[in-house]
Design a protein around this motif. Structure first.
Motif, mmCIF file in Angstrom:
data_model
loop_
_atom_site.group_PDB
_atom_site.id
_atom_site.type_symbol
_atom_site.label_atom_id
_atom_site.label_comp_id
_atom_site.label_asym_id
_atom_site.label_seq_id
_atom_site.Cartn_x
_atom_site.Cartn_y
_atom_site.Cartn_z
ATOM 1 N N ILE A 144 0.840 -1.203 0.000
ATOM 2 C CA ILE A 144 0.000 0.000 0.000
ATOM 3 C C ILE A 144 0.873 1.250 0.000
ATOM 4 N N THR A 164 -7.168 9.074 -0.438
ATOM 5 C CA THR A 164 -6.313 8.590 -1.520
ATOM 6 C C THR A 164 -5.953 9.674 -2.525
ATOM 7 N N ILE A 181 -6.305 1.967 -5.256
ATOM 8 C CA ILE A 181 -5.927 1.746 -3.852
ATOM 9 C C ILE A 181 -6.942 0.831 -3.169
ATOM 10 N N GLY A 238 -1.269 5.896 -2.224
ATOM 11 C CA GLY A 238 -1.181 4.832 -1.225
ATOM 12 C C GLY A 238 -0.566 5.256 0.098
ATOM 13 N N MET A 275 0.443 -2.243 -7.464
ATOM 14 C CA MET A 275 0.054 -0.966 -8.069
ATOM 15 C C MET A 275 0.670 -0.789 -9.453
ATOM 16 N N LEU A 302 -0.676 6.593 -8.333
ATOM 17 C CA LEU A 302 -1.063 5.462 -7.484
ATOM 18 C C LEU A 302 -0.145 5.363 -6.268
ATOM 19 N N VAL A 337 -11.389 4.256 3.326
ATOM 20 C CA VAL A 337 -10.771 4.583 2.034
ATOM 21 C C VAL A 337 -11.816 4.597 0.926
ATOM 22 N N GLN A 347 -8.281 6.251 -6.770
ATOM 23 C CA GLN A 347 -8.957 5.753 -5.570
ATOM 24 C C GLN A 347 -9.334 4.286 -5.740
ATOM 25 N N LEU A 380 -5.944 -2.740 -1.509
ATOM 26 C CA LEU A 380 -6.227 -2.989 -0.091
ATOM 27 C C LEU A 380 -7.129 -4.206 0.077
ATOM 28 N N SER A 413 5.088 -0.325 -4.801
ATOM 29 C CA SER A 413 4.100 -1.398 -4.710
ATOM 30 C C SER A 413 4.031 -2.157 -6.022
#
Length: 424
Positions: free
Chosen positions: A147, A415, A357, A172, A154, A168, A408, A354, A361, A151
């Protein structure tokens, strides 16, 4: 459409590797249900991995492997212990803070669990902590790795969804810190409820000494994030810079890395990279088939027929992702679901950063849930605990993680604040 998905699930049920299932199902369509020439299949697979941002994948994997081997994890743990070990439930907090720091280097939850996990569980066991609590907090804190940037998930999401990887990464940071805060609140509650005290007194000298020892390692996330936000280099170039810095630390500063170790690390990196990229290639072909057969349009229509409210749609998608994350490996889930869900997300106006993320998650929580949670298998081995006891140890920590997921999902600013500040 029916034959496509029957072929996919049949291959998965018989235990075929995910890239074989994705590629095989796609070949069923191209061979029997269309007049597409064979060379198009190869072209689509090659095109899926022929991407400059994907060059970051092997370099971030290599950087994480180098950091683990160069003895950097010990210095991180010592600094985290000096910084927060004086709190009630001290080593639980150390576990979380160590993961925050290591997250800025590895980019994967499994690397965090395998690298820091062994040190953290042993230290907590030696200080008399409940063994299952030690394994549970180690598993939960490892989810911070993908996160907080860099990542690996990501990077793959950014390539599949055509979203800025830099944005991104920026998106995070705050959610990753919120996850860490939620876990530390839970650790504090556990410590008070079970009478767990402090593991050491606060000592400025010890904090300063451990900080100086850890400074070179702590510069890694500074180089990566600072370089990207300042425009000095792209996320891909940041991965190369992280590798170069890890080599400097391991060879010249700490002198803990030799040629034999580097050869082993290189082979491990090649193996991991190959497994990631072949999934991406097969998933690119599968995603193209989904688009050709208009599956993505049908899914979008079905979801939008339920509701067009962005918040309710995100709730439905969260439930879908949590279920799929329990059964499917992270990279494979991203590769399959992004082509299906992105049209829906774009249509209702959910920001793709958003959503990226939120998806990562969700899938990190999936790493902590049976039957396919990879972190569970790693820590079952590292913690010398049966798989079912490992699952029970992790269950309480899913509560703070799911609460953060709700935050989130419902508060876009968590985010989008940093990406808007730095990139837009």
């Amino acid at each position: 459409m029916l034959l496509l998905f029957l072929a996919l699930f049949a291959l998965l049920l018989i235990g075929a590797p995910i890239f074989v299932a994705l590629g095989g199902a796609s070949l069923v369509y191209t061979a029997f249900l269309s007049n597409i020439p064979d060379f198009v299949v190869l072209h689509r697979m090659a095109g899926g991995v022929d991407s400059f941002p994907l060059l970051a994948v092997p370099f971030f994997i290599l950087a994480g492997n180098l950091m683990n081997t160069a003895g950097i994890t010990n210095r991180i743990f010592e600094f985290a212990a000096a910084a927060v070990g004086w709190l009630r439930g001290g080593l639980g907090h150390v576990n979380v803070v160590g993961s925050i720091i290591f997250a800025g280097m590895s980019g994967t939850a499994v690397a965090d669990a395998g690298g820091l996990g062994n040190i953290e569980i042993k230290a907590m066991r030696d200080h008399g902590y409940d063994h299952e609590f030690s394994v549970g907090v180690t598993a939960a804190s490892s989810t911070i790795g993908p996160i907080i940037p860099p990542s690996l998930p990501m990077v793959v999401f950014g390539v599949m969804a055509n979203v800025s990887i830099g944005q991104l990464f920026a998106g995070g940071i705050i959610p990753g810190l919120v996850v860490a805060l939620a876990l530390m609140i839970y650790v504090s509650w556990y410590a008070r409820r079970n009478g767990v005290g402090r593991d050491q007194a606060f000592n400025w000298r010890m904090l300063g000494t451990s900080f100086l020892r850890a400074v070179p390692a702590l510069l890694t996330p500074v180089i990566i994030i600072g370089g990207m936000t300042s425009g000095a280099f792209t996320p891909t170039e940041a991965a190369v810079a992280a590798c170069a810095w890890a080599l400097i630390l391991g060879i010249f500063l700490y002198r803990s890395l030799n040629l034999k170790q580097f050869y082993r690390i290189t082979l491990e990196t090649i193996e991991t990279t190959a497994s990631v990229l072949i999934i991406v290639g097969a998933a690119s072909l599968f995603g193209w088939v989904l688009t050709t057969t208009r599956v993505t349009e049908h899914v979008a229509t079905a979801l939008l027929s339920i509701t067009e409210n962005p918040l309710l749609l995100l709730l439905i998608i969260n439930i879908i992702l949590l279920v799929i994350g329990s059964f499917m490996e992270t990279i494979a889930a991203i590769s399959i679901l992004v082509p299906i869900l992105m049209p829906v997300v774009n249509q209702v106006g959910i920001d793709p950063v958003q959503f990226g993320i939120v998806m990562v998650l969700n899938l990190m929580i999936g790493l902590l849930t049976p039957p396919v949670g990879m972190v569970l298998f790693v820590l079952s081995r590292v913690g010398k605990l049966s798989f079912d006891r490992t699952v029970m140890a992790v269950l309480p920590f899913l509560i703070p993680l799911i609460l953060v997921l709700v935050l989130v999902s419902t508060i876009p600013a968590l985010t989008l604040y940093l990406p808007t500040l730095w990139y837009r």
